[in-house]
Design a protein around this motif. Structure first.
Motif, PDB file in Angstrom:
ATOM      1  N   ASN A 175       0.825  -1.207   0.000  1.00 35.11           N
ATOM      2  CA  ASN A 175       0.000   0.000   0.000  1.00 35.11           C
ATOM      3  C   ASN A 175       0.859   1.258   0.000  1.00 35.11           C
ATOM      4  N   LEU A 176       1.970   1.228   0.709  1.00 36.90           N
ATOM      5  CA  LEU A 176       2.875   2.369   0.721  1.00 36.90           C
ATOM      6  C   LEU A 176       3.502   2.572  -0.653  1.00 36.90           C
ATOM      7  N   SER A 177       3.810   1.484  -1.327  1.00 33.44           N
ATOM      8  CA  SER A 177       4.371   1.550  -2.671  1.00 33.44           C
ATOM      9  C   SER A 177       3.373   2.155  -3.656  1.00 33.44           C
ATOM     10  N   VAL A 178       2.100   1.777  -3.532  1.00 32.40           N
ATOM     11  CA  VAL A 178       1.052   2.340  -4.389  1.00 32.40           C
ATOM     12  C   VAL A 178       0.979   3.857  -4.189  1.00 32.40           C
ATOM     13  N   LEU A 179       1.052   4.279  -2.956  1.00 32.71           N
ATOM     14  CA  LEU A 179       1.029   5.713  -2.655  1.00 32.71           C
ATOM     15  C   LEU A 179       2.278   6.395  -3.197  1.00 32.71           C
ATOM     16  N   LYS A 180       3.431   5.807  -2.957  1.00 33.41           N
ATOM     17  CA  LYS A 180       4.704   6.387  -3.377  1.00 33.41           C
ATOM     18  C   LYS A 180       4.775   6.563  -4.887  1.00 33.41           C
ATOM     19  N   ASN A 181       4.189   5.614  -5.608  1.00 35.77           N
ATOM     20  CA  ASN A 181       4.247   5.658  -7.069  1.00 35.77           C
ATOM     21  C   ASN A 181       3.128   6.486  -7.698  1.00 35.77           C
TER      22      ASN A 181
END
Length: 70
Positions: free
Chosen positions: A31-37
């Motif tokens: 989920n953090l990766s989705v936000l970061k990207n």
């Protein structure tokens, strides 16, 4: 989208790993990766609050509104 997510920049400035940030914020790395990207459709204010607390930053450091000039 007119909102740019600068989370990767803030993380890099803090020399923090995504895994460590995810653990401290209490969300999954995915989920953090989705936000970061920049792929997230929404962000909970509680998540943004925790990100700012852990990264010692302001919401405006993470989120930026782009003005489209045509």
């Amino acid at each position: 989208m007119s909102i740019r997510i600068n989370l990767d920049v803030v993380i890099a400035k803090r020399k923090m790993r995504l895994k460590q940030l995810a653990q401290e914020v209490g969300i999954t790395e995915a989920n953090l990766s989705v936000l970061k990207n920049g792929k997230a459709k929404a962000v909970r204010l509680s998540t943004l609050d925790k990100l700012c607390e852990v990264l010692e930053c302001q919401p405006g450091d993470i989120l930026e509104f782009e003005v489209n000039v045509d």
